[in-house]
Design a protein around this motif. Sequence first.
Motif, mmCIF file in Angstrom:
data_model
loop_
_atom_site.group_PDB
_atom_site.id
_atom_site.type_symbol
_atom_site.label_atom_id
_atom_site.label_comp_id
_atom_site.label_asym_id
_atom_site.label_seq_id
_atom_site.Cartn_x
_atom_site.Cartn_y
_atom_site.Cartn_z
ATOM 1 N N ILE A 42 1.416 16.677 -29.677
ATOM 2 C CA ILE A 42 0.395 16.879 -28.647
ATOM 3 C C ILE A 42 -0.060 18.337 -28.627
ATOM 4 O O ILE A 42 -1.250 18.628 -28.516
ATOM 5 N N GLY A 43 0.893 19.253 -28.759
ATOM 6 C CA GLY A 43 0.540 20.674 -28.782
ATOM 7 C C GLY A 43 -0.430 20.999 -29.900
ATOM 8 O O GLY A 43 -1.418 21.708 -29.700
ATOM 9 N N VAL A 44 -0.181 20.452 -31.083
ATOM 10 C CA VAL A 44 -1.089 20.679 -32.203
ATOM 11 C C VAL A 44 -2.433 20.020 -31.931
ATOM 12 O O VAL A 44 -3.492 20.606 -32.179
ATOM 13 N N GLY A 45 -2.399 18.802 -31.402
ATOM 14 C CA GLY A 45 -3.648 18.089 -31.114
ATOM 15 C C GLY A 45 -4.538 18.827 -30.135
ATOM 16 O O GLY A 45 -5.764 18.821 -30.259
ATOM 17 N N VAL A 46 -3.925 19.510 -29.182
ATOM 18 C CA VAL A 46 -4.696 20.266 -28.191
ATOM 19 C C VAL A 46 -5.180 21.596 -28.763
ATOM 20 O O VAL A 46 -6.327 21.996 -28.564
ATOM 21 N N ALA A 47 -4.316 22.289 -29.505
ATOM 22 C CA ALA A 47 -4.638 23.647 -29.956
ATOM 23 C C ALA A 47 -5.448 23.700 -31.243
ATOM 24 O O ALA A 47 -6.147 24.684 -31.483
ATOM 25 N N TYR A 48 -5.383 22.672 -32.074
ATOM 26 C CA TYR A 48 -5.996 22.733 -33.396
ATOM 27 C C TYR A 48 -7.500 23.008 -33.379
ATOM 28 O O TYR A 48 -7.977 23.816 -34.178
ATOM 29 N N PRO A 49 -8.279 22.371 -32.505
ATOM 30 C CA PRO A 49 -9.718 22.691 -32.490
ATOM 31 C C PRO A 49 -10.000 24.163 -32.205
ATOM 32 O O PRO A 49 -10.916 24.745 -32.777
ATOM 33 N N PHE A 50 -9.198 24.779 -31.349
ATOM 34 C CA PHE A 50 -9.385 26.203 -31.053
ATOM 35 C C PHE A 50 -9.089 27.049 -32.288
ATOM 36 O O PHE A 50 -9.784 28.027 -32.569
ATOM 37 N N ASP A 51 -8.063 26.667 -33.034
ATOM 38 C CA ASP A 51 -7.732 27.387 -34.263
ATOM 39 C C ASP A 51 -8.843 27.215 -35.294
ATOM 40 O O ASP A 51 -9.187 28.166 -36.000
ATOM 41 N N THR A 52 -9.408 26.022 -35.385
ATOM 42 C CA THR A 52 -10.513 25.775 -36.311
ATOM 43 C C THR A 52 -11.707 26.655 -35.958
ATOM 44 O O THR A 52 -12.312 27.283 -36.837
ATOM 45 N N ILE A 53 -12.035 26.741 -34.680
ATOM 46 C CA ILE A 53 -13.162 27.565 -34.241
ATOM 47 C C ILE A 53 -12.891 29.041 -34.538
ATOM 48 O O ILE A 53 -13.768 29.763 -35.012
ATOM 49 N N LYS A 54 -11.659 29.483 -34.312
ATOM 50 C CA LYS A 54 -11.295 30.877 -34.623
ATOM 51 C C LYS A 54 -11.463 31.153 -36.115
ATOM 52 O O LYS A 54 -12.040 32.169 -36.512
ATOM 53 N N THR A 55 -10.979 30.235 -36.943
ATOM 54 C CA THR A 55 -11.075 30.412 -38.390
ATOM 55 C C THR A 55 -12.532 30.420 -38.845
ATOM 56 O O THR A 55 -12.934 31.242 -39.683
ATOM 57 N N LYS A 56 -13.344 29.520 -38.288
ATOM 58 C CA LYS A 56 -14.767 29.478 -38.652
ATOM 59 C C LYS A 56 -15.476 30.757 -38.198
ATOM 60 O O LYS A 56 -16.358 31.262 -38.904
ATOM 61 N N THR A 57 -15.093 31.296 -37.060
ATOM 62 C CA THR A 57 -15.678 32.550 -36.583
ATOM 63 C C THR A 57 -15.313 33.693 -37.520
ATOM 64 O O THR A 57 -16.167 34.519 -37.870
ATOM 65 N N GLN A 58 -14.071 33.745 -37.958
ATOM 66 C CA GLN A 58 -13.647 34.788 -38.890
ATOM 67 C C GLN A 58 -14.403 34.678 -40.211
ATOM 68 O O GLN A 58 -14.836 35.688 -40.774
ATOM 69 N N ALA A 59 -14.572 33.440 -40.692
ATOM 70 C CA ALA A 59 -15.318 33.239 -41.943
ATOM 71 C C ALA A 59 -16.771 33.668 -41.776
ATOM 72 O O ALA A 59 -17.358 34.281 -42.674
ATOM 73 N N PHE A 60 -17.366 33.384 -40.631
ATOM 74 C CA PHE A 60 -18.736 33.786 -40.353
ATOM 75 C C PHE A 60 -18.849 35.311 -40.396
ATOM 76 O O PHE A 60 -19.769 35.862 -41.004
#
Length: 158
Positions: A42-60
Motif C-alpha cells: 500500500i505504501g508503494v501504491g500511494v507513493a509511487y505516482p509522486f516518485d514518478t512525477i519527481k523523476t519526470k520533473t528531473q528529466a524535464f
Amino acid sequence: RQRFRPPMSQGASGFHQANAPSALRSVPNEINLAAGMLAGSIGVGVAYPFDTIKTKTQAFLETAAPGEKAPSPWALAQRLVAEEGAGTLYGGVSSTMIGQALIKGVVFFAYEAVQRGLELELGTSELDAAGLFLSACISGAAGSFVVLGKNKRSGGRL
C-alpha cells in the motif's frame, strides 16, 4: 455481578497494563507477516505516482532550455495522464511493490517475534522503551538483510 473497573490509581495506564498485552500478543506470526507485506504494498501504491512525477520533473529539467521552468507537479501529472494514461504514473511499480512487500513483511514479523522473545526472556508482559528500541533495531537489521539479498541478486542495483 461484578463490573470490571481499571485500577484508578493508574488510570488508563492501569487499564492498558491489565488488558492490552494478552490481546495484542494473540496475533499469529503469519498475520504479522501478511500485515507487513500489505503495508509495504500500500505504501508503494500511494507513493509511487509522486516518485514518478519527481523523476519526470528531473528529466524535464535536464533537457530544458536555460531558464525554462518545470511545470508544477499537478500540471505535470495532469499532462501525463492526458497524454499517456493513468497507468503511466505506475510504470514499473510491480518490482518495487514486491520488494517493499518482502522487506516490510520481514520487519513486521521480526519486530513482533523479537518483542515476544524479549518479554519471555525478561519475564514481563510489556517491554520498556529500551526493549522496544532493541526490538526495532533488530527488526530493521532483519529488513536490511532482505535489501542486501535483493541488491546482490540484481547485480548491485536496487
